[in-house]
Design a protein around this motif. Structure first.
Motif, short mmCIF file in Angstrom:
data_model
loop_
_atom_site.label_atom_id
_atom_site.label_comp_id
_atom_site.label_asym_id
_atom_site.label_seq_id
_atom_site.Cartn_x
_atom_site.Cartn_y
_atom_site.Cartn_z
N ALA A 38 -0.03 -0.92 -11.14
CA ALA A 38 -0.15 -0.37 -9.87
C ALA A 38 0.98 0.52 -9.58
O ALA A 38 0.82 1.53 -8.89
CB ALA A 38 -0.32 -1.45 -8.51
N ALA A 39 2.04 0.31 -10.11
CA ALA A 39 3.33 1.16 -9.87
C ALA A 39 3.31 2.61 -10.34
O ALA A 39 3.88 3.62 -9.89
CB ALA A 39 4.68 0.56 -10.25
N ALA A 40 2.39 2.47 -11.57
CA ALA A 40 2.41 3.70 -12.38
C ALA A 40 1.31 4.58 -11.80
O ALA A 40 1.16 5.82 -12.39
CB ALA A 40 1.95 3.28 -13.90
N VAL A 41 0.35 4.29 -10.90
CA VAL A 41 -0.47 5.08 -10.20
C VAL A 41 0.07 6.34 -9.53
O VAL A 41 1.10 6.01 -8.79
CB VAL A 41 -1.37 4.20 -9.15
CG1 VAL A 41 -2.51 4.96 -8.51
CG2 VAL A 41 -2.05 3.16 -9.96
N GLU A 42 -0.38 7.60 -9.80
CA GLU A 42 -0.08 8.81 -9.16
C GLU A 42 -0.64 9.02 -7.83
O GLU A 42 -1.83 8.77 -7.80
CB GLU A 42 0.02 9.78 -10.11
CG GLU A 42 1.25 9.71 -11.11
CD GLU A 42 1.39 10.94 -12.24
OE1 GLU A 42 0.87 12.02 -11.63
OE2 GLU A 42 1.97 10.62 -13.30
N ASN A 43 -0.03 9.46 -6.77
CA ASN A 43 -0.37 9.88 -5.62
C ASN A 43 -1.29 11.23 -6.09
O ASN A 43 -1.07 12.26 -6.39
CB ASN A 43 0.68 10.29 -4.77
CG ASN A 43 0.44 10.78 -3.50
OD1 ASN A 43 -0.87 11.10 -3.12
ND2 ASN A 43 1.04 10.75 -2.36
N PRO A 44 -2.64 11.09 -5.60
CA PRO A 44 -3.56 12.20 -5.95
C PRO A 44 -3.58 13.17 -4.80
O PRO A 44 -4.06 14.34 -4.91
CB PRO A 44 -4.67 11.64 -5.98
CG PRO A 44 -4.71 10.32 -5.14
CD PRO A 44 -3.23 9.98 -5.18
N VAL A 45 -2.94 12.97 -3.60
CA VAL A 45 -3.03 13.85 -2.62
C VAL A 45 -1.73 14.67 -2.36
O VAL A 45 -0.55 14.27 -2.38
CB VAL A 45 -3.09 13.12 -1.24
CG1 VAL A 45 -3.21 13.98 -0.05
CG2 VAL A 45 -4.43 12.09 -1.22
N ALA A 46 -1.83 16.02 -2.76
CA ALA A 46 -0.65 17.06 -2.56
C ALA A 46 0.02 16.89 -1.10
O ALA A 46 -0.66 16.61 -0.26
CB ALA A 46 -1.30 18.43 -2.79
N LEU A 47 1.25 17.19 -1.13
CA LEU A 47 2.22 17.02 -0.04
C LEU A 47 1.82 18.40 0.82
O LEU A 47 2.51 19.36 0.73
CB LEU A 47 3.37 16.91 -0.41
CG LEU A 47 4.51 16.71 0.52
CD1 LEU A 47 4.54 15.20 0.84
CD2 LEU A 47 5.91 17.28 0.42
#
Ligand code: HEC
Length: 305
Positions: A38-47
């Motif tokens: 779960a911790a390794a999942v990357e944020n797919p939404v750009a800032l």
């Protein structure tokens, strides 16, 4: 005896209450382990600005009550500080896991669309970035009123001065509209309450024309912006689009803060009445004191003779 015990119990409860309050403030939350995957999942939404704005809307609605405006955990319910270095050291995936599942008092938000969770994570991270107000840009708002074809439209135009000194429109800026009526204190929203400017920096809303204005039907229209890149700005303008307020006589002319000529009659009567009552009481007490003194003198005379 019974009363003494009650007092003791109350006092003990009071002390316990205060102490628990202190404890709750001092206490931190136990470590919250997150599975590696779960911790390794990357944020797919750009800032992006849109993501931050969506995240802020969600945060204000769902998280602010506990985590506080600034995310420091100082809302109404004691909660975690989302601005500490320890907190920020986590991956977005770990934060996502916690918001998704929740724990204890912290509710899980698994029913929200995933994108919104990432938006709010972007926003929470932005809370601890030091934003110097000197870095914020200036924008100006102008209001235009259009009364054509029986439909009242209100247009706000947002502009800024660019590096070349030219005045250019600001597109994609959220503008909040409100109407400060004369009769109702506070702000009534127009429909819709907020909108984003188009490529010409303009946004138009339809005006709700059943609002009560002052005696002449004047309303104060307020347009404001609150943005992460710009300094907050606001403009207020009066327009005669309200319904004239028939009760003006009572709410305005004869008001407390006006001079004596306009004091409301009921106020005049009740004020004079209470002043009179107070003086009568004073006179009555003075008479009583005199009577006691006379009685005392008489008693003394009786004893002496
Ligand atoms: C009812 C109060 C409440 C609400 C609403 C709430 N939280 Fe929390 N939150 C807490 C509490 C309490 C904790 C600490 C839980 C624990 O560690 O057992 C917490 C913990 C967290 C954590 C983990 C902090 C850490 O140190 O890793 C995150 C992230 C978080 N909240 C984000 C959010 C977001 C985002 C929202 C809104 C979508 C939200 N919370 C809504 C009370 C709340």
């Amino acid at each position: 005896m019974k009363m003494k015990r009650n007092i003791l119990v109350t006092a003990a409860l009071g002390v316990a209450f205060l102490y628990s309050g202190l404890l709750a403030n001092a206490q931190d939350f136990a470590p919250w382990p997150v599975p590696d995957e779960a911790a390794a999942v990357e944020n797919p939404v750009a800032l992006t600005k849109e993501s931050l704005q969506a995240g802020k809307s969600l945060f204000d609605l769902q998280c602010k009550a506990c985590h506080g405006e600034s995310g420091k955990g100082d809302g109404l319910i004691k909660s975690a500080n989302l601005t500490t270095p320890e907190f920020l050291a986590q991956t977005d995936g770990a934060i996502h896991y916690k918001i998704y599942h929740g724990r204890g008092v912290m509710p899980g938000f698994s029913t929200l669309p995933d994108e919104q969770l990432w938006d709010v994570i972007n926003y929470v991270r932005s809370l601890s970035m030091v934003r110097d107000s000197a870095d914020l840009k200036d924008a100006t708002i102008s209001l235009y009123f259009n009364d054509a074809e029986g439909q009242r439209e209100l247009t706000a135009k947002v502009e800024e001065t660019n590096a070349e000194g030219e005045v250019v429109p600001v597109a994609g800026m959220k503008v909040n509209f409100a109407v400060q009526t004369h009769f109702v204190l506070g702000q009534l929203p127009v429909v819709p309450a907020d909108h984003y400017t188009n490529e010409n920096g303009m946004v138009t809303v339809v005006f709700n024309d059943t609002l009560i204005g002052d005696g002449e039907g004047m309303l104060q229209v307020v347009a404001s912006i609150q943005d992460m890149e710009y300094k907050p700005a606001q403009v207020t303008e009066a327009v005669g689009w309200g319904v004239p307020n028939p009760q003006d006589y009572w709410t305005e002319r004869r008001a407390l803060w006006k001079n004596n000529d306009y004091v409301p009659i009921w106020l005049l009567i009740s004020f004079t009445g209470s002043a009179l009552a107070i003086w009568l009481t004073i006179v009555y007490v003075a008479l009583l004191v005199r009577k006691i003194k006379l009685e005392g003198d008489r008693y003394e005379n009786d004893v002496n003779t």
